[in-house]
Design an enzyme around this catalytic site. Structure first.
Site, PDB file in Angstrom:
ATOM      1  N   SER A 243       0.836  -1.193   0.000  1.00 30.56           N
ATOM      2  CA  SER A 243       0.000   0.000   0.000  1.00 30.56           C
ATOM      3  C   SER A 243       0.870   1.242   0.000  1.00 30.56           C
ATOM      4  O   SER A 243       2.092   1.164  -0.003  1.00 30.56           O
ATOM      5  CB  SER A 243      -0.924   0.001   1.203  1.00 30.56           C
ATOM      6  OG  SER A 243      -0.189   0.318   2.366  1.00 30.56           O
ATOM      7  N   LYS A 244       0.210   2.354   0.011  1.00 30.02           N
ATOM      8  CA  LYS A 244       0.933   3.619  -0.119  1.00 30.02           C
ATOM      9  C   LYS A 244       1.993   3.837   0.960  1.00 30.02           C
ATOM     10  O   LYS A 244       3.049   4.404   0.700  1.00 30.02           O
ATOM     11  CB  LYS A 244      -0.051   4.779  -0.085  1.00 30.02           C
ATOM     12  CG  LYS A 244      -0.847   4.874  -1.360  1.00 30.02           C
ATOM     13  CD  LYS A 244      -1.918   5.931  -1.274  1.00 30.02           C
ATOM     14  CE  LYS A 244      -2.910   5.769  -2.406  1.00 30.02           C
ATOM     15  NZ  LYS A 244      -3.703   4.514  -2.292  1.00 30.02           N
ATOM     16  N   ARG A 245       1.704   3.356   2.138  1.00 25.87           N
ATOM     17  CA  ARG A 245       2.678   3.624   3.188  1.00 25.87           C
ATOM     18  C   ARG A 245       3.983   2.849   3.000  1.00 25.87           C
ATOM     19  O   ARG A 245       4.940   3.039   3.740  1.00 25.87           O
ATOM     20  CB  ARG A 245       2.070   3.351   4.566  1.00 25.87           C
ATOM     21  CG  ARG A 245       1.744   1.921   4.793  1.00 25.87           C
ATOM     22  CD  ARG A 245       0.728   1.736   5.905  1.00 25.87           C
ATOM     23  NE  ARG A 245       0.162   0.415   5.796  1.00 25.87           N
ATOM     24  CZ  ARG A 245       0.826  -0.676   6.164  1.00 25.87           C
ATOM     25  NH1 ARG A 245       2.037  -0.580   6.665  1.00 25.87           N
ATOM     26  NH2 ARG A 245       0.277  -1.856   6.006  1.00 25.87           N
ATOM     27  N   HIS A 246       4.019   1.978   2.018  1.00 24.54           N
ATOM     28  CA  HIS A 246       5.268   1.282   1.739  1.00 24.54           C
ATOM     29  C   HIS A 246       6.170   2.115   0.838  1.00 24.54           C
ATOM     30  O   HIS A 246       7.186   1.645   0.363  1.00 24.54           O
ATOM     31  CB  HIS A 246       4.997  -0.067   1.063  1.00 24.54           C
ATOM     32  CG  HIS A 246       4.329  -1.052   1.961  1.00 24.54           C
ATOM     33  ND1 HIS A 246       4.879  -1.450   3.145  1.00 24.54           N
ATOM     34  CD2 HIS A 246       3.158  -1.706   1.868  1.00 24.54           C
ATOM     35  CE1 HIS A 246       4.059  -2.307   3.728  1.00 24.54           C
ATOM     36  NE2 HIS A 246       3.005  -2.472   2.982  1.00 24.54           N
ATOM     37  N   GLY A 247       5.773   3.352   0.584  1.00 27.37           N
ATOM     38  CA  GLY A 247       6.606   4.211  -0.248  1.00 27.37           C
ATOM     39  C   GLY A 247       6.172   4.193  -1.684  1.00 27.37           C
ATOM     40  O   GLY A 247       4.993   4.017  -1.973  1.00 27.37           O
TER      41      GLY A 247
END
Length: 470
Positions: free
Chosen positions: A239-243
């Site tokens: 997801s987005k929080r993985h960069g």
RNA sequence: GGUCCCAUCGUCUAGCGGUCCAGGAUAUCGCCCUCUCACGGCGAAGACACGGGUUCGAGUCCCGUUGGGACUACCA
């Protein structure tokens, strides 16, 4: 007998194309290309709240950049409601579907009750045999079998079976008249002639429901292949929080599309010990039965290494072309492509991304250079002034200013001065590039050209003098 | 909770009963090459989740345990 393979990629335009979606698209594309079949792009934009035109545009741009060309489409589900309605009406008139008047509130209450009793929340079939007609607020449900099993042979996971008792009568038309996801997907896949459904394995549980729709319709069931999920470094779903996870982000970081494709292909699929593939090899060697079953973590480090390899393998000319948008972004508009190719040729072995390459090319992009503090302090010292001065004289006299000629000149010069290249190269490197690391010094000189080399050496001499005088 | 799926070095993976005291890649660490940085070469370290079976023999087959994940909507 030639099988006419038709595959598809059906993204929802609710966000950018991320690498998980890109891999699904890639596998469908490879499969179709390998078999001389068709690859279709379909935009699943039935969720009006979350779908945006920007997302659609970003997805198309991503697909084009990756080179995943589609043979048909993009089809937009939002414009195909007539087709879905036909399918729903067919089901209704054949008695395979029925109108249901249960209110959402009632349903929700039943779900809660079932859950609190530890039972599976499913529709109880209140309206199933009531033979109700349409009414405001009513929905249409599929009449699914009460017993038996629904099974399929997954091309990557093998046989999978579900007991029909687990499945309830799913809604296929909402109270506002729109079709639900399952119906739209099946209707599309039938009408577009899909032979193979290759998608993420978050859909395995959806598959029996969809098969039931095919069966109710009396349509042939396509082959299914469920790809394992791609996980982030913390082993949770990407997801987005993985960069950086959007395809376009990789483009902007200076990745080559083929490198990304190569990396994506090897995430879940393998071909013996081979790691590096050209696009042609991928098409030739891809196979669903070498797709693994286990979810995998996306490994950015490995992708970077792959990108470096693909850069090294690229021709100087194609690299020069790839570099162009990056250069334009920095205001370098009219650079000579022959020169850019020359720069690429000496930089590609030491650049992991195109952005790296631009960074490494700084010294020959603009007239002026800045000296790195470290290089300045360590190498631009009084004792090289005399050497620089003498070298300059020799360079001015040289006729053949290319690597070969320069190398000869240096051999003679070092001999005459009784010094090693080691002593001269670093100061010179700082003088010419401003940095302590660069391509080979002779290569740098050739790319820079005689005039610039002389100017920079003179400038360095003047700089050292001013520095030591002051 | 229920259903379904999954399980080899940190990570991606090879392995489709013996050729595996488990191979490759990446990352890490040494050495070599060398005008710097890279590239390249050589080497080190590093895994079959656990427990039962089946078999002459199991990483490979079966069952269980544990651990992950997905689904469980009038979202896709």
């Amino acid at each position: 007998m030639p099988e006419n393979v038709i595959t598809r990629f059906p993204p929802s335009p609710t966000g950018y194309l991320h690498i998980g979606g890109a891999r699904t698209a890639l596998f469908n594309w490879l499969f179709a290309r390998q078999r001389g079949g068709k690859f279709i792009l379909r935009i699943e934009d039935t969720d009006e709240q979350r779908s945006t035109d920007e997302a659609t545009a970003a997805i198309l741009t991503s697909m084009e950049w990756l080179g995943l060309s589609w043979d048909e489409g993009p089809y937009f589900q939002s414009r195909r409601y007539d087709i879905y309605n036909e399918f729903i009406d067919r089901l209704l008139s054949s008695g395979q579907a029925y109108h249901c008047h249960c209110s959402p509130e009632t349903l929700e209450r039943q779900r809660q009750e079932a859950k609190s009793k530890g039972l599976k929340p499913k529709y109880d079939g209140t309206c199933r045999n009531l033979d109700l007609g349409p009414a405001p607020g009513s929905v249409v449900r599929l009449k699914t079998p009460l017993s038996g099993t629904t099974q399929f042979n997954d091309l990557v996971k093998g046989p999978i079976r579900f007991s029909n008792e687990e499945l309830d009568d799913l809604i296929i038309r909402r109270s506002n008249g729109s079709p639900t996801y399952h119906l739209a997907v099946v209707a599309d896949d039938i009408s577009l002639g899909m032979t193979h459904i290759i998608r993420g394995d978050d859909h395995v549980n959806n598959t029996p429901r969809q098969i039931l729709i095919y069966k109710a319709l009396g349509e042939p069931i396509p082959q299914f292949a469920h790809l394992p999920m791609i996980l982030g470094p913390d082993r949770t779903r990407l997801s987005k929080r993985h960069g950086a996870m959007s395809v376009l982000a990789y483009r902007d970081m200076g990745y080559l599309p083929h490198a990304l494709l190569n990396g994506l292909a090897r995430l879940g699929w393998s071909y013996g010990d081979q790691e590096k593939f050209s696009l042609e090899e991928l098409i030739e060697k891809f196979s669903l039965d070498h797709v693994g079953k286990a979810a995998g973590v996306f490994n950015a480090e490995k992708l970077l290494d792959l990108n470096a390899w693909h850069i090294r393998e690229s021709s100087d000319e194609s690299l020069a072309e790839r570099l162009r948008p990056f250069l334009e972004k920095e205001g370098f508009v009219d650079l000579d492509s022959g020169k850019m190719a020359a720069v690429a040729s000496i930089l590609k072995v030491r650049s992991k991304t195109l952005v790296d390459m631009i960074e490494g090319a700084r010294f020959c992009l603009s007239e002026d250079i800045d000296y790195d503090k470290q290089g300045d302090d360590k190498f631009l010292k009084q004792d090289v002034v005399v050497l620089f001065d003498k070298l300059c004289g020799r360079i001015e006299a040289i006729a053949e200013f290319n690597q070969n000629g320069i190398e000869k000149l240096f051999a003679q010069f070092l001999e005459a001065e009784q010094i090693t290249l080691r002593k001269l190269a670093q100061p010179l490197r700082v003088a010419l590039t401003g940095k302590t690391a660069s391509p080979g010094i002779f290569e740098v000189m050739e790319v820079l050209g005689k005039e610039t080399v002389i100017n920079r050496i003179k400038k360095a001499i003047a700089y050292i003098r001013s520095k030591t005088d002051g």
